[in-house]
Design a protein around this motif. Structure first.
Motif, PDB file in Angstrom:
ATOM      1  N   ASP A  27       9.415  17.614 -22.624  1.00 30.50           N
ATOM      2  CA  ASP A  27      10.181  16.736 -23.514  1.00 30.50           C
ATOM      3  C   ASP A  27       9.590  15.333 -23.563  1.00 30.50           C
ATOM      4  N   ILE A  28       9.228  14.802 -22.399  1.00 32.11           N
ATOM      5  CA  ILE A  28       8.627  13.463 -22.344  1.00 32.11           C
ATOM      6  C   ILE A  28       7.316  13.447 -23.128  1.00 32.11           C
ATOM      7  N   ALA A  29       6.486  14.456 -22.910  1.00 28.09           N
ATOM      8  CA  ALA A  29       5.200  14.528 -23.601  1.00 28.09           C
ATOM      9  C   ALA A  29       5.389  14.653 -25.112  1.00 28.09           C
ATOM     10  N   ALA A  30       6.325  15.481 -25.540  1.00 30.64           N
ATOM     11  CA  ALA A  30       6.579  15.657 -26.973  1.00 30.64           C
ATOM     12  C   ALA A  30       7.098  14.365 -27.601  1.00 30.64           C
ATOM     13  N   THR A  31       7.979  13.677 -26.904  1.00 29.60           N
ATOM     14  CA  THR A  31       8.520  12.409 -27.412  1.00 29.60           C
ATOM     15  C   THR A  31       7.418  11.366 -27.534  1.00 29.60           C
ATOM     16  N   CYS A  32       6.576  11.268 -26.529  1.00 29.33           N
ATOM     17  CA  CYS A  32       5.470  10.308 -26.576  1.00 29.33           C
ATOM     18  C   CYS A  32       4.518  10.623 -27.720  1.00 29.33           C
ATOM     19  N   LYS A  33       4.217  11.898 -27.897  1.00 30.39           N
ATOM     20  CA  LYS A  33       3.334  12.306 -28.988  1.00 30.39           C
ATOM     21  C   LYS A  33       3.942  11.930 -30.335  1.00 30.39           C
ATOM     22  N   LYS A  35       6.114   9.620 -31.018  1.00 27.09           N
ATOM     23  CA  LYS A  35       6.201   8.164 -31.203  1.00 27.09           C
ATOM     24  C   LYS A  35       4.852   7.464 -31.051  1.00 27.09           C
ATOM     25  N   LYS A  36       3.783   8.280 -30.927  1.00 25.37           N
ATOM     26  CA  LYS A  36       2.417   7.773 -30.798  1.00 25.37           C
ATOM     27  C   LYS A  36       2.258   6.834 -29.594  1.00 25.37           C
TER      28      LYS A  36
END
Length: 110
Positions: A27-33, A35-36
């Motif tokens: 989830d953290i990785a997907a959110t960061c991706k 939001k760039k």
């Protein structure tokens, strides 16, 4: 008197990895991706070399899927077989943490 509590062998894994933690990393990785935001996974040095570590494979898979950087220092030769850098099998002491932080900060600057 030497009080180092690290030994370089784990006879067996500590148990199963919590699926909720894996989901949280995804989830953290997907959110960061989305939001760039640059995300970097780092597996810091450990003294206990456990062959075929499932943790490193999981993080590697997540980083590939989410296209983020992953630096695995778990078996780095600078720290491997150097108990003077560890408080115990999984935690660097002050000298080890300073050495690792210096190495890693230089790597991020490149």
């Amino acid at each position: 008197m030497n009080c180092i509590k690290a030994n370089n062998f784990l006879k067996k894994p500590f148990g199963e990895i919590d699926k909720n933690k894996i989901d949280a990393l995804n989830d953290i990785a997907a959110t960061c991706k989305k939001k760039k935001i640059r995300l970097v996974f780092v597996y810091s040095p450990i003294f206990s070399n456990s062959p075929d570590s499932i943790e490193t494979k999981i993080i590697e898979d997540i980083s590939k899927t989410q296209k983020c950087q992953y630096f695995d220092f778990s078996n780095d030769s600078t720290f491997d077989n150097h108990p003077e850098y560890f408080d115990d099998n999984f935690h660097l002491n002050d000298n080890g943490a300073r050495k690792f932080s210096e190495m890693f900060s230089k790597l991020l600057q490149d």
